[in-house]
Design an enzyme around this catalytic site. Sequence first.
Site, PDB file in Angstrom:
ATOM      1  N   HIS A 209       0.841  -1.201   0.000  1.00  0.00           N
ATOM      2  CA  HIS A 209       0.000   0.000   0.000  1.00  0.00           C
ATOM      3  C   HIS A 209       0.873   1.247   0.000  1.00  0.00           C
ATOM      4  CE1 HIS A 209       1.096  -0.493   4.234  1.00  0.00           C
ATOM      5  NE2 HIS A 209       0.817   0.790   4.419  1.00  0.00           N
ATOM      6  N   ASP A 211       0.868   5.122   1.922  1.00  0.00           N
ATOM      7  CA  ASP A 211       0.230   5.787   3.058  1.00  0.00           C
ATOM      8  C   ASP A 211      -0.517   7.015   2.542  1.00  0.00           C
ATOM      9  OD1 ASP A 211       1.307   3.894   4.706  1.00  0.00           O
ATOM     10  OD2 ASP A 211       2.947   5.155   5.446  1.00  0.00           O
ATOM     11  N   HIS A 266       4.792   0.179  -0.164  1.00  0.00           N
ATOM     12  CA  HIS A 266       5.590  -0.659   0.740  1.00  0.00           C
ATOM     13  C   HIS A 266       4.735  -1.781   1.303  1.00  0.00           C
ATOM     14  CE1 HIS A 266       3.796   2.698   2.985  1.00  0.00           C
ATOM     15  NE2 HIS A 266       3.789   1.931   4.060  1.00  0.00           N
ATOM     16  N   ARG A 276       8.296  -9.122  15.009  1.00  0.00           N
ATOM     17  CA  ARG A 276       8.651  -7.772  14.560  1.00  0.00           C
ATOM     18  C   ARG A 276       7.725  -6.767  15.237  1.00  0.00           C
ATOM     19  NH1 ARG A 276      10.712  -4.815  10.128  1.00  0.00           N
ATOM     20  NH2 ARG A 276       9.311  -3.100   9.625  1.00  0.00           N
TER      21      ARG A 276
HETATM   22  C1  GA4 Z   1      -2.413   2.694   5.608  1.00  0.00           C
HETATM   23  C2  GA4 Z   1      -1.575   3.631   6.500  1.00  0.00           C
HETATM   24  C3  GA4 Z   1      -2.025   3.603   7.973  1.00  0.00           C
HETATM   25  O1  GA4 Z   1      -1.581   2.389   8.595  1.00  0.00           O
HETATM   26  C4  GA4 Z   1      -3.565   3.709   8.090  1.00  0.00           C
HETATM   27  C5  GA4 Z   1      -4.153   2.489   7.376  1.00  0.00           C
HETATM   28  C6  GA4 Z   1      -5.668   2.301   7.442  1.00  0.00           C
HETATM   29  C7  GA4 Z   1      -6.052   1.306   8.544  1.00  0.00           C
HETATM   30  O2  GA4 Z   1      -5.315   0.389   8.833  1.00  0.00           O
HETATM   31  O3  GA4 Z   1      -7.161   1.475   9.088  1.00  0.00           O
HETATM   32  C8  GA4 Z   1      -6.096   1.851   6.022  1.00  0.00           C
HETATM   33  C9  GA4 Z   1      -4.820   2.016   5.124  1.00  0.00           C
HETATM   34  C10 GA4 Z   1      -3.895   2.882   5.947  1.00  0.00           C
HETATM   35  C11 GA4 Z   1      -5.124   2.648   3.744  1.00  0.00           C
HETATM   36  C12 GA4 Z   1      -6.489   2.280   3.122  1.00  0.00           C
HETATM   37  C13 GA4 Z   1      -7.549   1.912   4.163  1.00  0.00           C
HETATM   38  C14 GA4 Z   1      -7.255   2.663   5.459  1.00  0.00           C
HETATM   39  C15 GA4 Z   1      -6.628   0.435   5.879  1.00  0.00           C
HETATM   40  C16 GA4 Z   1      -7.321   0.490   4.571  1.00  0.00           C
HETATM   41  C17 GA4 Z   1      -7.616  -0.570   3.842  1.00  0.00           C
HETATM   42  C18 GA4 Z   1      -3.998   3.866   9.536  1.00  0.00           C
HETATM   43  C19 GA4 Z   1      -4.061   4.782   7.185  1.00  0.00           C
HETATM   44  O4  GA4 Z   1      -4.262   5.961   7.450  1.00  0.00           O
HETATM   45  O5  GA4 Z   1      -4.295   4.291   5.920  1.00  0.00           O
END
Ligand code: GA4
Length: 335
Positions: A209, A211, A266, A276
Amino acid sequence: MVVLTNPPTEQLSLVDAYKPIANARVAGIVPVVDLSSPNPAADIVRACEELGFFKITNHGFPSDLTARLETEALRFFSAGEDEKEKGGPALPFGYGNKRIGYNGDMGWVEYLLFEITSQPLPPASLDFLDEPSATRFRVALNEYITAVKRLACELLELMAEGMGIQPRDCFSKMVMQEESDRMFRLNHYPPRPQQQLNSSLSLTGFGEHTDPQIISILRSNNSSGFQIAVRDGSWVPVPPDQDSFFINVGDILQVMTNGRFRSVRHRVESNGCEPRLSMIYFGGPPPSQVVGPLPQLLLRSGERSRYKEFTWADYKKAAYNSKLADNRLSPFENT
Ligand code: GA4
């Protein structure tokens, strides 16, 4: 060191987490920026353009804060599943196990996700812990978060300096306002269950994904598994370094720089042997913030905007409706 006595053992829902991985290229390409060097700003900008990812050394971050938070986090994750589940589900904040987001993504990971507000964190997800553990965890969290917020501000100001754009706080002010949308995440990737230890399949800890935010600051213990995608799409393992921080450019910083900086894709592939633990700060803008390329950048370069304007609230809503691996920026691109 706390012994991990209760790794998750749920079986069926893990099927999705086992996927063969593409061969990752040899490591060693991660740019290292020494923050005590004469001109770290130029190195940072180069790294953000080339990879959207770099590692910082000589950062001055108090190592005892990191060590204390790591100890408390490991203590938390070593508790029984029933106990930890009292702090869940992480929709959007709290304790989560294997389920990531709202749309069916799974990983071999358990985590705590916190919203960073201007008040010290009293996360309810820690309520089940006995005193003085709960207080120790909260204090360590708040101290770490205060310090990592400062580091984020410093890095974002170096980015503006390195790009030669004014004002110096054009990026940092986005994450430093009271209403800025910031989060903190503790990810624990437990060892693989005993009966699967000789499986040749790799384990998706956290699927690929980008961020959504502006900047992410990651610190992990000395375990491997973190990988980044480089421009040709191949995956490169990032050698662990528990004394450094790894910095990710997020989607919104890609937009603000009109695509000059790259939001890095990443993932974490767990080898299933070493536990981890990562701690990640995510800095985003206030919900009502209109996001687009910085006007001063467009003016200087004469480029047209590659993105439509949107608010962070719009983007976040779309992000939470997406799957982890989706390209969340494409609907906002100008054609
Ligand atoms: C990815 C980055 C952060 O960990 C996060 C994630 C969020 C979650 O885990 O709730 C998301 C992911 C993240 C991107 C798309 C959506 C939202 C899970 C998901 C499938 C907290 C964020 O802000 O976006």
